[in-house]
Enzyme design. Structure first.
Site, PDB file in Angstrom:
ATOM      1  N   SER A 139       0.869  -1.187   0.000  1.00  0.00           N
ATOM      2  CA  SER A 139       0.000   0.000   0.000  1.00  0.00           C
ATOM      3  C   SER A 139       0.901   1.232   0.000  1.00  0.00           C
ATOM      4  O   SER A 139       2.089   1.148   0.332  1.00  0.00           O
ATOM      5  CB  SER A 139      -0.846  -0.008   1.284  1.00  0.00           C
ATOM      6  OG  SER A 139      -1.464   1.237   1.497  1.00  0.00           O
ATOM      7  N   TYR A 152      -1.793  -1.802  10.541  1.00  0.00           N
ATOM      8  CA  TYR A 152      -1.834  -1.856   9.065  1.00  0.00           C
ATOM      9  C   TYR A 152      -0.534  -1.310   8.478  1.00  0.00           C
ATOM     10  O   TYR A 152       0.075  -1.911   7.597  1.00  0.00           O
ATOM     11  CB  TYR A 152      -3.047  -1.052   8.581  1.00  0.00           C
ATOM     12  CG  TYR A 152      -3.311  -1.108   7.095  1.00  0.00           C
ATOM     13  CD1 TYR A 152      -4.042  -2.147   6.543  1.00  0.00           C
ATOM     14  CD2 TYR A 152      -2.846  -0.103   6.244  1.00  0.00           C
ATOM     15  CE1 TYR A 152      -4.305  -2.199   5.174  1.00  0.00           C
ATOM     16  CE2 TYR A 152      -3.105  -0.146   4.878  1.00  0.00           C
ATOM     17  CZ  TYR A 152      -3.841  -1.191   4.355  1.00  0.00           C
ATOM     18  OH  TYR A 152      -4.098  -1.231   2.996  1.00  0.00           O
TER      19      TYR A 152
HETATM   20  P1  NAD Z   1     -11.386  -6.108   0.220  1.00  0.00           P
HETATM   21  O1  NAD Z   1     -11.886  -6.075   1.622  1.00  0.00           O
HETATM   22  O2  NAD Z   1     -12.354  -6.000  -0.906  1.00  0.00           O
HETATM   23  O3  NAD Z   1     -10.518  -7.419  -0.008  1.00  0.00           O
HETATM   24  C1  NAD Z   1      -9.811  -8.061   1.000  1.00  0.00           C
HETATM   25  C2  NAD Z   1      -9.882  -9.538   0.754  1.00  0.00           C
HETATM   26  O4  NAD Z   1      -9.163 -10.215   1.789  1.00  0.00           O
HETATM   27  C3  NAD Z   1     -11.319 -10.071   0.781  1.00  0.00           C
HETATM   28  O5  NAD Z   1     -11.523 -10.890  -0.360  1.00  0.00           O
HETATM   29  C4  NAD Z   1     -11.374 -10.906   2.055  1.00  0.00           C
HETATM   30  O6  NAD Z   1     -12.194 -12.042   1.899  1.00  0.00           O
HETATM   31  C5  NAD Z   1      -9.918 -11.314   2.202  1.00  0.00           C
HETATM   32  N1  NAD Z   1      -9.596 -11.669   3.587  1.00  0.00           N
HETATM   33  C6  NAD Z   1      -9.775 -10.922   4.691  1.00  0.00           C
HETATM   34  N2  NAD Z   1      -9.412 -11.625   5.788  1.00  0.00           N
HETATM   35  C7  NAD Z   1      -8.998 -12.839   5.346  1.00  0.00           C
HETATM   36  C8  NAD Z   1      -8.521 -14.000   5.985  1.00  0.00           C
HETATM   37  N3  NAD Z   1      -8.405 -14.076   7.319  1.00  0.00           N
HETATM   38  N4  NAD Z   1      -8.202 -15.064   5.229  1.00  0.00           N
HETATM   39  C9  NAD Z   1      -8.351 -15.020   3.873  1.00  0.00           C
HETATM   40  N5  NAD Z   1      -8.788 -13.955   3.213  1.00  0.00           N
HETATM   41  C10 NAD Z   1      -9.113 -12.864   3.942  1.00  0.00           C
HETATM   42  O7  NAD Z   1     -10.293  -4.960   0.125  1.00  0.00           O
HETATM   43  P2  NAD Z   1      -9.389  -4.423  -1.085  1.00  0.00           P
HETATM   44  O8  NAD Z   1      -9.508  -2.956  -1.037  1.00  0.00           O
HETATM   45  O9  NAD Z   1      -9.654  -5.132  -2.341  1.00  0.00           O
HETATM   46  O10 NAD Z   1      -7.917  -4.789  -0.545  1.00  0.00           O
HETATM   47  C11 NAD Z   1      -7.092  -5.785  -1.116  1.00  0.00           C
HETATM   48  C12 NAD Z   1      -5.648  -5.512  -0.724  1.00  0.00           C
HETATM   49  O11 NAD Z   1      -5.253  -4.243  -1.245  1.00  0.00           O
HETATM   50  C13 NAD Z   1      -5.428  -5.432   0.787  1.00  0.00           C
HETATM   51  O12 NAD Z   1      -4.192  -6.029   1.137  1.00  0.00           O
HETATM   52  C14 NAD Z   1      -5.398  -3.933   1.052  1.00  0.00           C
HETATM   53  O13 NAD Z   1      -4.665  -3.627   2.209  1.00  0.00           O
HETATM   54  C15 NAD Z   1      -4.709  -3.460  -0.212  1.00  0.00           C
HETATM   55  N6  NAD Z   1      -4.944  -2.030  -0.501  1.00  0.00           N
HETATM   56  C16 NAD Z   1      -6.202  -1.548  -0.729  1.00  0.00           C
HETATM   57  C17 NAD Z   1      -6.363  -0.188  -1.020  1.00  0.00           C
HETATM   58  C18 NAD Z   1      -7.729   0.423  -1.307  1.00  0.00           C
HETATM   59  O14 NAD Z   1      -7.841   1.651  -1.385  1.00  0.00           O
HETATM   60  N7  NAD Z   1      -8.790  -0.358  -1.484  1.00  0.00           N
HETATM   61  C19 NAD Z   1      -5.252   0.650  -1.052  1.00  0.00           C
HETATM   62  C20 NAD Z   1      -3.982   0.117  -0.805  1.00  0.00           C
HETATM   63  C21 NAD Z   1      -3.834  -1.231  -0.540  1.00  0.00           C
END
Ligand code: NAD
Length: 257
Positions: A139, A152
Site C-alpha cells: 500500500s 496496518y
Molecule cells: P477487500 O476487503 O475488498 O478485499 C480483501 C480480501 O481479503 C477479501 O476478499 C477478504 O475475503 C480477504 N480476507 C480478509 N481476511 C482474510 C482471511 N483471514 N483469510 C483469507 N482472506 C481474507 O479490500 P481491497 O480494497 O480489495 O484490498 C485488497 C488488498 O489491497 C489489501 O491487502 C489492502 O490492504 C490493499 N490495498 C487496498 C487499497 C484500497 O484503497 N482499497 C489501497 C492500498 C492497498
C-alpha cells in the site's frame, strides 16, 4: 507471455483488488485459484462464473490466513503454482493506546505473516519448475504513515522488507518478488463508505471524494482495480524479468510529497 500455461493463486480474491487480478489473469487464459476465509457457496459459484466467462480453469479454495497452517496448506494444495499474489488484507483504525492487542495480532497475521507462510511454501515449487512470480499487495501505507493505523502500516511496511529479502534470496533464479503500493482504490468497500461520509460532512459525492477521501492523493482520482491488475500482469511479463525486490506505486503522486 503466454499465461494459458500458468497457474495463479491470489489470496483474498472474492472481492475488490484481488477479484480484479483474478479476472485479468483469467481473461488472459491462466488457471486461477480464488481464496477467502470461508466456504460460502457464493465463493465457489463466483469461481464457476469466472471459469465459464473466460473458458479457463477457476476454482475457489478456503483458507483463513489468520492461521499459519491454513496459509501453508493453501499453497501445498496448489503444487503447480507459477504466480502467487499475496493480496488479502484487513484494517482497523484506533489510537495506539486503545488499539486492541487481538486486532494488532490479526492484522499482522493476515497482512504480513500469511505472505511469509505462502512464500515459504511456494518457493520450493517455483524452484522445481524453474520459474515463478510473487507479487505482494502492499500500500502507499507501506511507504508513508497515517495516524491511527499502526498495525496496518507496520504490516504494509513489513511486507516490503519481506519482498526485498525474497528478491535477494532468489536473485540468481528466474523468480522475482515485487510489491505493489496502491493509493486509494475505488473498491466496493471504499464506494460503500461514500454515502455515510456525505451525511457526516454534509457534502456532495464529488466533494467527499476530492476533499476527504483523496485529500492526500494529488491526482484527486481513485486508482482503479483494472490498473492494479494490469500492473500485476506487467510484473509477471518478460519485460519485468529484471525487476525484483522493488515497489511499484500507483498512488496519483502521494509518495512524491
Ligand atoms: P477487500 O476487503 O475488498 O478485499 C480483501 C480480501 O481479503 C477479501 O476478499 C477478504 O475475503 C480477504 N480476507 C480478509 N481476511 C482474510 C482471511 N483471514 N483469510 C483469507 N482472506 C481474507 O479490500 P481491497 O480494497 O480489495 O484490498 C485488497 C488488498 O489491497 C489489501 O491487502 C489492502 O490492504 C490493499 N490495498 C487496498 C487499497 C484500497 O484503497 N482499497 C489501497 C492500498 C492497498
Amino acid at each position: 507471455m503466454d499465461f494459458s500455461t500458468k497457474t495463479v493463486l491470489v489470496t483474498g480474491s472474492t472481492t475488490g483488488i484481488g477479484l480484479g487480478i483474478v479476472n485479468k489473469f483469467a481473461s488472459l487464459g491462466a488457471n486461477v485459484i480464488l481464496n477467502s476465509f470461508d466456504n460460502n457457496p457464493d465463493n465457489h459459484e463466483l469461481a464457476s462464473q469466472i471459469a465459464e466467462k473466460y473458458c479457463t480453469n477457476a476454482i475457489f479454495k478456503k483458507a483463513d490466513l489468520i492461521y499459519p497452517d491454513e496459509a501453508r496448506k493453501l499453497v501445498t494444495d496448489t503444487p503447480d503454482i507459477d504466480i502467487l499474489v499475496n493480496n488479502a488484507g484487513i484494517q482497523y483504525v484506533s489510537p495506539i493506546e486503545d488499539f486492541p492487542s487481538e486486532k494488532w495480532n490479526d492484522i499482522i497475521a493476515v497482512n504480513l505473516s500469511s505472505a511469509f507462510h505462502t512464500i515459504a511454501e511456494a518457493l520450493p515449487i517455483m524452484k522445481r519448475k524453474g520459474w515463478g512470480r510473487i507479487i505482494n499487495i502492499s500500500s502507499v501505507h507501506g511507504l508513508r504513515a497515517s495516524p491511527y493505523k499502526s498495525a496496518y502500516i507496520s504490516a504494509k511496511h513489513g511486507i516490503i522488507g519481506l519482498t526485498k529479502t525474497v528478491a535477494l534470496e532468489t536473485a540468481e533464479m528466474p523468480i522475482t518478488c515485487n510489491a505493489i503500493c496502491p493509493g486509494y482504490v475505488l473498491t466496493p468497500l471504499v464506494e460503500s463508505q461514500i454515502p455515510d461520509q456525505m451525511k457526516v460532512h454534509n457534502k456532495d459525492r464529488e466533494a467527499i471524494i476530492r476533499d476527504v477521501m483523496l485529500a492526500r492523493q494529488p491526482s484527486k482520482e481513485f486508482v482503479s482495480e483494472e490498473q492494479i491488475a494490469d500492473a500485476t500482469v506487467f510484473l509477471c511479463s518478460e519485460s519485468a524479468d529484471q525487476i525484483t525486490g522493488t515497489t511499484l506505486s500507483l498512488d496519483g503522486g502521494w509518495t512524491s510529497m
